[in-house]
Design a protein around this motif. Structure first.
Motif, short mmCIF file in Angstrom:
data_model
loop_
_atom_site.label_atom_id
_atom_site.label_comp_id
_atom_site.label_asym_id
_atom_site.label_seq_id
_atom_site.Cartn_x
_atom_site.Cartn_y
_atom_site.Cartn_z
N ARG A 126 -7.93 -0.79 5.38
CA ARG A 126 -8.11 -0.47 3.95
C ARG A 126 -9.06 0.71 3.76
N ARG A 140 -5.16 10.15 1.88
CA ARG A 140 -3.76 9.75 1.85
C ARG A 140 -3.02 10.12 3.13
N ASP A 195 -7.96 4.33 2.20
CA ASP A 195 -8.60 4.72 0.95
C ASP A 195 -9.31 6.07 1.05
#
Length: 251
Positions: free
Chosen positions: A18, A25, A22
């Protein structure tokens, strides 16, 4: 940018994935590789990767073993719960490392530093680190000095049957049926015990190979262990860790 994650704890992997996705991209987490063999296979035959984020302790041993078998051609960032002595070794060898729990800002900075390094520097640093570790740069614990009555008692690692954690307190359980609390986390103990002899079965247990009396199949592809000298203990190994545990025992 493809980032291969070597991590045997699903929760830690999800946390890292995650954070990575984050940040940018164009960043994509690959893996996880939970064992030495899986790490080697990813590096040899997997898709192209640009960076490796490696937990030091995998399900069946140290990630260094995977790098010894298949030297990485990309930068490596280690995550670790090792003590100060080991961390100093990484600093000396100019290898990036992050202490768990990993902080997002520190991870981003480490990735930025790693991308600036050349392949030649990475190969040289890792080679030096592996040679040091192989020549005794890091010694696993042989004994504990524990408070006892009005003094101290020495407990040898060879007398430890298994380690058990309850209410965030770790206990050394010995072959003589006694147990002794230690002021260390399970992660620290895991890092200090020889992975050839001890296996982190789950969050509560670290088991010794010689102490495993019975291995049984459990529901949902899990395993259940019984330990010599501690007949009331039942240790469950998750489906994800079961293959690594069987490989660890079968050698």
């Amino acid at each position: 940018m493809n980032i291969l994650i070597l991590e045997d704890e699903r929760r830690n992997y999800n946390h890292l994935r995650r954070m990575i996705e984050d940040m940018d991209r164009t960043f994509r987490a690959v893996g996880p590789a939970v064992s030495i063999q899986e790490a080697v296979e990813y590096m040899r035959h997997g898709e192209s990767i640009d960076l490796i984020l490696a937990d030091i302790r995998l399900a069946d041993g140290l990630s260094f073993e995977a790098f010894n078998r298949e030297p990485p051609r990309v930068p490596v960032i280690f995550t670790t719960a090792y003590d100060e002595y080991a961390i100093k070794a990484f600093k000396y060898n100019a290898i990036d490392y992050l202490l768990k729990p990993v902080d997002a800002e520190e991870l981003e900075a480490a990735i930025r530093r790693a991308r600036q390094r050349t392949e030649t520097t990475i190969d040289g640093d890792l080679g030096q680190l592996f040679r040091q570790l192989g020549q005794g740069g890091y010694r696993y614990r042989e004994r504990f000095l524990l408070p006892w009555r009005d003094g101290y008692r020495q407990v040898l690692v060879r007398d430890v049957n298994h380690v058990f954690s309850e209410n965030k307190v770790a206990h050394l359980r010995l072959n003589d049926g006694t147990q002794h609390p230690v002021q260390m986390s399970m992660d620290t103990l895991e890092a200090q015990l020889d992975p050839d002899r001890f296996f982190r079965a789950n969050r509560q247990y670290i088991v010794r190979a010689d102490s495993v009396a019975y291995i049984g199949n459990y529901f949902n592809s899990k395993l259940v262990l019984r330990l010599t000298g501690w007949p009331d203990e039942r240790v469950v190994i998750s489906r994800e860790k079961a293959p690594a545990f069987k490989a660890w025992m079968d050698r």
